[in-house]
Design a protein around this motif. Structure first.
Motif, mmCIF file in Angstrom:
data_model
loop_
_atom_site.group_PDB
_atom_site.id
_atom_site.type_symbol
_atom_site.label_atom_id
_atom_site.label_comp_id
_atom_site.label_asym_id
_atom_site.label_seq_id
_atom_site.Cartn_x
_atom_site.Cartn_y
_atom_site.Cartn_z
ATOM 1 N N LEU A 25 -12.875 52.272 31.356
ATOM 2 C CA LEU A 25 -14.650 52.473 32.076
ATOM 3 C C LEU A 25 -15.151 53.515 31.197
ATOM 4 C CD1 LEU A 25 -14.503 51.276 35.959
ATOM 5 C CD2 LEU A 25 -14.655 49.447 33.126
ATOM 6 N N TYR A 27 -18.151 55.677 31.950
ATOM 7 C CA TYR A 27 -19.285 55.899 32.868
ATOM 8 C C TYR A 27 -20.568 56.825 32.768
ATOM 9 C CZ TYR A 27 -21.647 55.413 37.875
ATOM 10 O OH TYR A 27 -22.475 55.379 38.700
ATOM 11 N N THR A 61 -12.716 47.678 26.739
ATOM 12 C CA THR A 61 -13.694 48.614 26.924
ATOM 13 C C THR A 61 -15.182 47.981 27.624
ATOM 14 O OG1 THR A 61 -13.137 50.255 25.439
ATOM 15 C CG2 THR A 61 -14.782 50.665 25.790
ATOM 16 N N VAL A 62 -15.227 48.484 28.528
ATOM 17 C CA VAL A 62 -16.551 48.469 28.964
ATOM 18 C C VAL A 62 -17.269 49.749 29.360
ATOM 19 C CG1 VAL A 62 -18.445 47.990 30.766
ATOM 20 C CG2 VAL A 62 -15.973 46.547 30.742
ATOM 21 N N LEU A 64 -21.052 51.515 30.631
ATOM 22 C CA LEU A 64 -22.198 51.099 32.124
ATOM 23 C C LEU A 64 -23.192 52.502 31.837
ATOM 24 C CD1 LEU A 64 -20.204 49.802 33.730
ATOM 25 C CD2 LEU A 64 -18.938 51.001 33.499
ATOM 26 N N ALA A 127 -20.049 51.078 39.925
ATOM 27 C CA ALA A 127 -20.496 50.032 39.197
ATOM 28 C C ALA A 127 -19.466 48.676 39.450
ATOM 29 C CB ALA A 127 -19.226 50.779 37.590
ATOM 30 N N LEU A 133 -18.961 43.357 36.454
ATOM 31 C CA LEU A 133 -18.251 44.072 36.375
ATOM 32 C C LEU A 133 -16.638 43.572 37.279
ATOM 33 C CD1 LEU A 133 -16.189 46.262 35.071
ATOM 34 C CD2 LEU A 133 -17.355 47.932 36.765
ATOM 35 N N TYR A 145 -7.581 50.968 35.691
ATOM 36 C CA TYR A 145 -8.932 51.274 34.476
ATOM 37 C C TYR A 145 -8.854 52.558 33.992
ATOM 38 C CZ TYR A 145 -12.145 52.085 38.483
ATOM 39 O OH TYR A 145 -12.244 52.884 39.592
ATOM 40 N N ILE A 147 -10.990 55.602 33.850
ATOM 41 C CA ILE A 147 -12.664 55.935 33.953
ATOM 42 C C ILE A 147 -13.171 57.191 33.808
ATOM 43 C CG2 ILE A 147 -12.696 56.371 36.299
ATOM 44 C CD1 ILE A 147 -15.137 55.018 36.975
ATOM 45 N N THR A 159 -17.767 54.734 42.759
ATOM 46 C CA THR A 159 -16.864 53.042 41.425
ATOM 47 C C THR A 159 -15.851 53.219 42.271
ATOM 48 O OG1 THR A 159 -19.042 53.538 39.980
ATOM 49 C CG2 THR A 159 -16.490 52.854 39.538
ATOM 50 N N SER A 163 -13.624 50.423 43.868
ATOM 51 C CA SER A 163 -12.745 49.065 43.284
ATOM 52 C C SER A 163 -11.032 49.652 44.099
ATOM 53 C CB SER A 163 -12.740 50.183 41.920
ATOM 54 O OG SER A 163 -12.059 51.112 41.898
#
Length: 216
Positions: A25, A27, A61-62, A64, A127, A133, A145, A147, A159, A163
């Motif tokens: 992530l 961010y 991969t994401v 934000l 997030a 997500l 994950y 971050i 976040t 999570s």
């Protein structure tokens, strides 16, 4: 790895960094947000390293991004926040800090997302609140994950805490996270460490683990 009741419970960084069940992530690594961070170059350099290592071994991969609603669509929470952040006495005197379509919304140069790396926009600090997500990661079988990004004390801490309640194993990369206020950033790390829900590592440590034989 600890095993109990048919579950695999990660104990070490290497246990958690399984590319098949891992996500990265990134961010709020935005032009308009990085401009508020004193050590932005250091954070950007380390996030760039993490992104390269994640891409090399196929980690999902994401990205934000945070933006602010037009004033007419800001509710009580957003207007109160705007007053505090902008040091205004009246909500009518505030304005959206990073509106959609503004240059500050863009991801920092050098981190351009690939087609396979979605960008999820949000107006919340966590997030996982009000975004797809959680369902995206769960549907892909992600259980842990990594971050990185900014800011520790504003968005990364909530976040991570959110999570953990959702059942993820968060891995916070200390030197790839920045803070708008250094003391507040340190407190955020200390709070997360005290809660015990997250793992902590450095950029080089994560990159080395991801590039170890058998990881790709």
């Amino acid at each position: 790895m600890d095993h109990f009741n048919g579950l695999a419970i990660p104990e070490t960084l290497e246990d958690a960094l399984d590319p098949a069940t891992l996500a990265l992530l990134v961010y709020d690594m935005q032009i308009g947000v990085l401009a508020q961070i004193d050590d932005a170059d250091r954070v950007l350099g380390n996030v760039t390293k993490l992104l390269a290592a994640a891409r090399e071994c196929g980690v999902r991969t994401v990205f934000l991004r945070h933006y602010f609603m037009p004033t007419a669509l800001q509710g009580t929470y957003q207007l109160r926040q705007a007053k505090v952040w902008q040091r205004k006495r009246k909500a009518a005197d505030t304005s959206p800090l990073i509106p959609r379509g503004s240059p500050g919304l863009g991801v920092a140069h050098g981190l351009e997302p690939r087609e396979s790396e979605p960008v999820i926009d949000k107006i919340t600090m966590s997030a996982f609140e009000g975004t797809p997500l959680d369902i995206v990661l769960r549907d892909c079988g992600v259980s842990a994950y990594v971050i990185c990004g900014v800011a520790l004390e504003v968005g990364i801490e909530p976040t991570v805490r959110h999570s953990a309640d959702l059942g993820y194993v968060p891995i916070v990369v200390r030197d790839a996270c920045g803070a708008g206020d250094a003391a507040a950033g340190t407190r955020a790390i200390d709070t997360l460490a005290f809660a015990g829900d997250a793992m902590f590592a450095g950029t080089d440590e994560v990159c080395a683990a991801l590039s170890a034989p058998g990881r790709t």
